[in-house]
Enzyme design. Structure first.
Site, PDB file in Angstrom:
ATOM      1  N   ASP A   8       0.849  -1.185   0.000  1.00 36.62           N
ATOM      2  CA  ASP A   8       0.000   0.000   0.000  1.00 36.62           C
ATOM      3  C   ASP A   8       0.890   1.242   0.000  1.00 36.62           C
ATOM      4  O   ASP A   8       2.100   1.154  -0.256  1.00 36.62           O
ATOM      5  CB  ASP A   8      -1.001  -0.036   1.164  1.00 36.62           C
ATOM      6  CG  ASP A   8      -0.379   0.217   2.533  1.00 36.62           C
ATOM      7  OD1 ASP A   8       0.860   0.420   2.634  1.00 36.62           O
ATOM      8  OD2 ASP A   8      -1.133   0.211   3.525  1.00 36.62           O
ATOM      9  N   HIS A   9       0.306   2.379   0.334  1.00 34.05           N
ATOM     10  CA  HIS A   9       1.000   3.658   0.293  1.00 34.05           C
ATOM     11  C   HIS A   9       2.142   3.799   1.304  1.00 34.05           C
ATOM     12  O   HIS A   9       2.943   4.709   1.182  1.00 34.05           O
ATOM     13  CB  HIS A   9      -0.014   4.796   0.511  1.00 34.05           C
ATOM     14  CG  HIS A   9      -0.869   4.593   1.719  1.00 34.05           C
ATOM     15  ND1 HIS A   9      -2.022   3.826   1.678  1.00 34.05           N
ATOM     16  CD2 HIS A   9      -0.748   5.022   2.992  1.00 34.05           C
ATOM     17  CE1 HIS A   9      -2.568   3.807   2.887  1.00 34.05           C
ATOM     18  NE2 HIS A   9      -1.811   4.521   3.697  1.00 34.05           N
ATOM     19  N   CYS A  65       2.849  -3.110   4.316  1.00 33.36           N
ATOM     20  CA  CYS A  65       2.025  -1.965   4.715  1.00 33.36           C
ATOM     21  C   CYS A  65       2.687  -1.339   5.933  1.00 33.36           C
ATOM     22  O   CYS A  65       3.779  -1.755   6.338  1.00 33.36           O
ATOM     23  CB  CYS A  65       0.569  -2.352   4.966  1.00 33.36           C
ATOM     24  SG  CYS A  65       0.202  -3.224   6.503  1.00 33.36           S
ATOM     25  N   GLY A  68       2.176  -4.013   8.809  1.00 36.20           N
ATOM     26  CA  GLY A  68       2.274  -5.400   8.355  1.00 36.20           C
ATOM     27  C   GLY A  68       1.077  -6.233   8.760  1.00 36.20           C
ATOM     28  O   GLY A  68       0.880  -7.334   8.243  1.00 36.20           O
ATOM     29  N   HIS A  98       9.551 -23.338  10.709  1.00 37.17           N
ATOM     30  CA  HIS A  98       8.541 -23.952  11.574  1.00 37.17           C
ATOM     31  C   HIS A  98       7.117 -23.858  11.056  1.00 37.17           C
ATOM     32  O   HIS A  98       6.277 -24.672  11.416  1.00 37.17           O
ATOM     33  CB  HIS A  98       8.591 -23.328  12.971  1.00 37.17           C
ATOM     34  CG  HIS A  98       9.852 -23.641  13.695  1.00 37.17           C
ATOM     35  ND1 HIS A  98      10.025 -23.309  15.028  1.00 37.17           N
ATOM     36  CD2 HIS A  98      11.008 -24.240  13.321  1.00 37.17           C
ATOM     37  CE1 HIS A  98      11.229 -23.698  15.423  1.00 37.17           C
ATOM     38  NE2 HIS A  98      11.843 -24.255  14.388  1.00 37.17           N
ATOM     39  N   ARG A 136       1.704 -29.637  12.681  1.00 40.90           N
ATOM     40  CA  ARG A 136       1.114 -28.373  13.134  1.00 40.90           C
ATOM     41  C   ARG A 136       0.627 -27.538  11.953  1.00 40.90           C
ATOM     42  O   ARG A 136      -0.442 -26.940  12.011  1.00 40.90           O
ATOM     43  CB  ARG A 136       2.160 -27.600  13.936  1.00 40.90           C
ATOM     44  CG  ARG A 136       2.550 -28.321  15.206  1.00 40.90           C
ATOM     45  CD  ARG A 136       3.745 -27.711  15.861  1.00 40.90           C
ATOM     46  NE  ARG A 136       4.167 -28.562  16.983  1.00 40.90           N
ATOM     47  CZ  ARG A 136       5.382 -28.609  17.449  1.00 40.90           C
ATOM     48  NH1 ARG A 136       6.328 -27.880  16.901  1.00 40.90           N
ATOM     49  NH2 ARG A 136       5.670 -29.398  18.458  1.00 40.90           N
TER      50      ARG A 136
END
Length: 142
Positions: A8-9, A65, A68, A98, A136
């Site tokens: 984004d900006h 961004c 984040g 992981h 997981r």
């Protein structure tokens, strides 16, 4: 290797530096991000990256961004995406080792450009360890 990137900006300068760095290494980059600092809605630039990763047309994604968080939340709505918010090389490595993360989310307002490039390099050059982590990762999808 082929990478999809969106921002984004808050991140045009980060994206530009990362793309230049990756292309200098012979990595193909698909740019879905904005090139200006004019306010935009980050989902418009993140969904295309997540689609590229989900469809297997690229190896990895990079999203940027301010914090984040918004871009990571958006990308993680896609079934085959595991976007990891990273702010150090060590977290970038663990996200791959992981969690088998396939998109790195970078908080532009909390990292330096050189730090972001180092995180991207670490992310792209770190393998998933599998083993106990695979069980997981398999449980992430509903």
């Amino acid at each position: 290797m082929k990478i999809s990137i969106g921002n984004d900006h808050a991140g045009p300068d980060y994206k530009l530096a990362i793309v230049k760095h990756l292309e200098s290494k012979g990595i193909e980059v698909i740019n879905h991000g904005t090139d200006t600092f004019d306010s935009v809605d980050y989902p418009d630039f993140v969904h295309p990256v997540a689609n590229d990763v989900e469809n297997g047309t690229v190896d990895f994604g990079i999203i940027i961004c301010g914090s984040g968080n918004g871009v990571a939340m958006t990308a993680n709505k896609h079934q085959k995406v595991r976007a990891a918010l990273c702010w150090t090389k060590e977290i970038s490595a663990l996200a791959r080792q992981h969690n088998d993360a396939n998109i790195i989310s970078i908080p532009a307002r909390f990292t330096a450009i050189q730090q972001a490039i180092e995180m991207v390099d670490t992310f792209l050059n770190t393998a998933f360890e599998g083993g106990r982590h695979q069980t997981r990762v398999d449980k992430i999808s509903c």
